[in-house]
Write an enzyme that holds these catalytic residues in place. Structure first.
Site, short mmCIF file in Angstrom:
data_model
loop_
_atom_site.label_atom_id
_atom_site.label_comp_id
_atom_site.label_asym_id
_atom_site.label_seq_id
_atom_site.Cartn_x
_atom_site.Cartn_y
_atom_site.Cartn_z
CG ASP A 281 -2.23 0.81 0.88
OD1 ASP A 281 -2.16 1.67 -0.03
OD2 ASP A 281 -3.27 0.63 1.54
C1 BGC Z 1 -5.16 3.11 0.16
C2 BGC Z 1 -5.34 2.13 -0.96
C3 BGC Z 1 -5.16 2.80 -2.29
C4 BGC Z 1 -3.81 3.48 -2.31
C5 BGC Z 1 -3.48 4.13 -3.64
C6 BGC Z 1 -3.92 3.95 0.02
O1 BGC Z 1 -3.89 4.96 0.96
O2 BGC Z 1 -5.13 2.41 1.39
O3 BGC Z 1 -6.61 1.54 -0.85
O4 BGC Z 1 -5.28 1.86 -3.31
O5 BGC Z 1 -3.79 4.47 -1.29
O6 BGC Z 1 -4.24 5.22 -3.91
#
Ligand code: BGC
Length: 755
Positions: A281
């Site tokens: 993530d």
């Molecule tokens: C979130 C994800 C997301 C990623 C990219 C993160 O903060 O937890 O769900 O896909 O950002 O945008």
């Protein structure tokens, strides 16, 4: 084609417990040409900004890094022309010309925003869910995207957690069906087709069980609970063929998911046979420094060794892996394997054959936000609404007379899309006021705001971090309230649109108090006091605590955040063009203090009395019942359904056999309508304490008024199984009880014996 044959051959050689070691000749040939630096470069995922940056870091020098072969993929870049610029740099200006993966968060529709996922799950309609994902893929790929950071399949039993809005609620059975439908919708049968994209199952794993409902927080859970309650949807998504997985931010039993080898390799690859790639993530590798696991080099090496292949934004892989290799902290094989998986994803997406496959500049106009797409969004929204209460059958309204449409969300375009809709544009959303005028042009509709979403300036400021969602009006609350009450008094009926703003749920939007804000509670009380019939249209990204409002003489239609067609869809249901059929997929507590409260809880050794009355030395509260306000699976219709004559086709079955339950359902009311027939199972005695009951089957049916249908739901041998103390998936002989009905409190019951 060639690749598929090869994969089949590899699969034939593999067996449960060892994942297929596929080798794609084109990928192997490429790997042989790559320097160590180029391999590490493929593990680097960057965002030049443009999307929602959910961390403090945004990538720098993206162009020169692409040229240097230091980037495997990008996200936050959209539109065929823009993506083409990046792709051309990769293909024409980097030494090996390896194309980029182009990712995005297409969470509930691309530009044609649908209801938030929690809402969509309330439709219990898997065909619709799959269609929604399919159309999202068509729109997103038209805009140059080939990899989607969805589905989010985290089981959530704590509505304080803001991200409950992004998933399918509390139940592993329903969650698994939805996970499967979404993966199939995004990926289709052929990932190289120009309208399909790679799915990314997230957030692996257990993110929805964050302590105290606080985002990014710790998870500590028994394996029994994990396997039986939290892991099934991830596994279902993998089985459906999901090409990638995103590791979660949270700690899992002492090791954050992004560095957790048990999770990313032992479970995901060795036990489940996953052969795609794992992405972190947003800076979740770097965040393991704050978790207390060492410096950037240490946490990056830990992540790679654990089985994480691609580093989102943090650049720890890019900047430290070579040093770790030199110092013997990772092996070259670790790096090559991770690179192979990323390259294979590009290969199956068809990017090696044609890096510009998703970059047809004529497509956006043809495929995005078309009438057809908006029509589907409107349908999805109507099917996601849940009728919580219909006092005096106030709903549906007639399309005539004087209607007072009040409330801070009644004419609020910026709050219609819901959280995590960065690819959508709220300016395109239909407000409820507009929807009412479109659908009920014969009625006189007058609007008054009546209250602010919240009067609390600090709270409003926190919610408004990503844009103004809560506007505190220049007028005094008293003046707004008076205007609404005066309007109500001169109208035949009042519709009050109240609840949560967009971004009162979603990422980093946890709440300790999940009730309707006080400013709006006052408005509701004042409207009810006029004596006029009042219908509440309740908007939220989570289950709310509404005991006070539920006790008032009002009707309540729960509409989540409905997406770009919000107003039209709400009007369709309020005026009876569609009879609501949604059912809650997460339990609604009476009080926050009951959380977690969910239908498949276990029974204690000292259960609370059935009557709900307090009894000393029992598992109950001094100040509240154990029962929630609204159970899982709950939802009313404008018509009524009667269930009768539940029967099983067998009284006894052997291991490996199926059993079918049949029930008669009759539409006994005045409208045609759809009903979700639900089957719950209780394993009466087994070696691991069973949940009180668990959803194990459902069917959504349409019944004309007066019509009856026999509904048969068949339980497969797997439906009787659970993970035992050795984490084996088994069924144990003994008695099983089945409950069938309209929600998880269903009381028609039968039992059978498994021999
Ligand atoms: C979130 C994800 C997301 C990623 C990219 C993160 O903060 O937890 O769900 O896909 O950002 O945008």
């Amino acid at each position: 084609m060639h690749y598929k044959k090869l994969l089949l051959a590899c699969l034939a050689l593999s067996f449960w417990g060892v994942h297929a070691q596929k080798r794609v000749p084109e990928v192997e040939a490429l790997l042989n040409k790559m320097t160590l630096e180029e391999k590490i470069g493929q593990l680097n995922l960057l965002t030049p900004g443009g999307g929602v940056a959910t961390g403090e870091v945004v990538s720098k020098d993206v162009e020169s890094k692409i040229k240097n072969g230091q980037v495997g993929g990008l996200f936050g870049v959209t539109g065929p022309d823009k993506v083409r610029i990046a792709q051309e740099i990769a293909v024409k200006e980097s030494r090996l010309g390896i194309p980029l993966l182009i990712g995005s968060d297409v969470i509930h529709g691309y530009k044609t925003t649908y209801p938030i996922p929690l809402g969509l799950s309330a439709s219990w309609d898997m065909d619709l869910v799959q269609k929604a994902a399919q159309l999202a893929a068509k729109e997103a790929t038209a805009d140059g995207i080939n990899w989607n950071f969805s589905p989010m399949v985290d089981i959530a039993r704590d509505p304080r957690w803001g991200r409950i809005s992004e998933g399918a609620g509390e139940d592993p059975y329903l969650g698994s069906k939805i996970a499967e439908a979404m993966v199939k919708g995004y990926q289709g049968d052929d990932l190289a087709a120009s309208h399909t994209m790679l799915a990314c199952v997230k957030h692996f794993a257990l993110y929805g069980a964050s302590e105290a409902g606080r985002d990014y927080h710790t998870v500590d859970m028994s394996k029994i609970k994990m396997f039986n309650q939290y892991l099934p949807p991830y596994e279902a998504a993998i089985k459906a063929g999901a090409a990638s997985v995103m590791s979660s931010f949270n700690d899992v039993d002492g090791v954050p998911a992004s560095g957790n080898k048990w999770l990313l390799t032992d479970l995901l690859r060795d036990r489940w046979g996953f052969d795609g790639f794992v992405v972190s993530d947003y800076t979740s590798v770097n965040e393991m420094i704050a978790h207390g696991l060492g410096d950037l080099q240490a946490v990056s090496a830990l992540a790679l060794r654990a089985g994480l292949d691609m580093d989102m934004v943090g650049e720890g892989f890019l900047t430290t892996l070579k040093k770790s290799l030199d110092e013997g902290k990772v092996t070259e094989a670790d790096i090559t394997n991770a690179c192979r998986r990323v390259l294979e994803a590009k290969y199956i997406s068809g990017l090696f054959e044609d890096p510009y496959r998703y970059l047809d500049s004529k497509r956006p106009k043809k495929d995005i936000l078309t009438e057809e797409n908006r029509t589907l969004s409107r349908k999805l929204a109507t099917h996601s609404f849940v009728l919580l209460k219909n006092h005096n059958n106030i709903l549906p309204l007639k399309k005539s007379g004087k209607i007072a449409l009040v409330g801070p969300l009644a004419d609020s375009r910026e709050n219609m899309l819901g959280t995590w809709a960065p690819t959508g544009d709220f300016n395109l959303a239909v407000t409820i006021l507009e929807g009412f005028n479109n659908v009920a042009s014969g009625a006189t509709i007058q609007y008054a705001k009546g209250a602010n979403i919240s009067d609390d300036a600090t709270f409003a400021k926190n919610v408004n971090t990503l844009g103004e969602r809560i506007t505190i009006d220049a007028r005094s609350s008293e003046a707004m309230l008076k205007e609404a009450v005066d309007l109500a008094k001169t109208s035949d009926v009042v519709v009050a649109v109240v609840g949560e703003a967009t971004e009162m749920s979603g990422e980093s939007s946890s709440r300790t108090d999940i009730s309707i804000p006080e400013s709006q509670k006052k408005l509701i009380r004042a409207l009810v006091a006029t004596g006029k019939p009042v219908a509440l249209v309740l908007m939220s990204g989570r289950p709310l605590t509404i005991p006070e409002e539920f006790d008032l003489p009002v009707s309540i239609l729960q509409v989540w955040h409905p997406g770009v067609e919000a107003g039209n869809a709400i009007a369709d249901v309020v005026f009876g063009d569609y009879n609501p059929s949604g059912k809650l997929t997460a339990t609604w507590p009476v009080y926050v203090g009951q959380i977690p409260v969910y239908h498949s809880a276990k029974v204690t050794g000292r259960p609370a009395p059935e009557s709900g009355e307090f009894q000393k030395f029992r598992s109950n509260y001094l100040d509240a019942p154990n029962a929630p306000l609204l159970p899982f699976g709950y939802g009313l219709s404008y018509t009524t359904f009667e269930y009768s004559n539940l029967r099983l086709d067998k009284k006894e079955i052997g291991q490996g056999a199926s059993i079918s339950a049949t029930i008669t359902v009759k539409n006994t009311g005045d409208y045609d309508g759809e009903e979700v027939v639900q089957l719950y199972l209780r394993d009466v005695v087994r070696s691991i304490t069973p949940p009180k009951r668990q959803l194990k089957g459902f069917q959504k049916i349409m019944l004309k008024k007066g019509e009856s249908k026999e509904v048969t739901i068949t339980l497969s041998p797997d439906d009787l199984k659970f993970f035992n103390a050795q984490l084996e998936f088994v069924s144990e002989p003994g008695e099983f009880e089945i409950f069938v009905g309209t929600n998880s409190d269903a009381d028609l019951t039968e039992s059978f014996i498994l021999k």
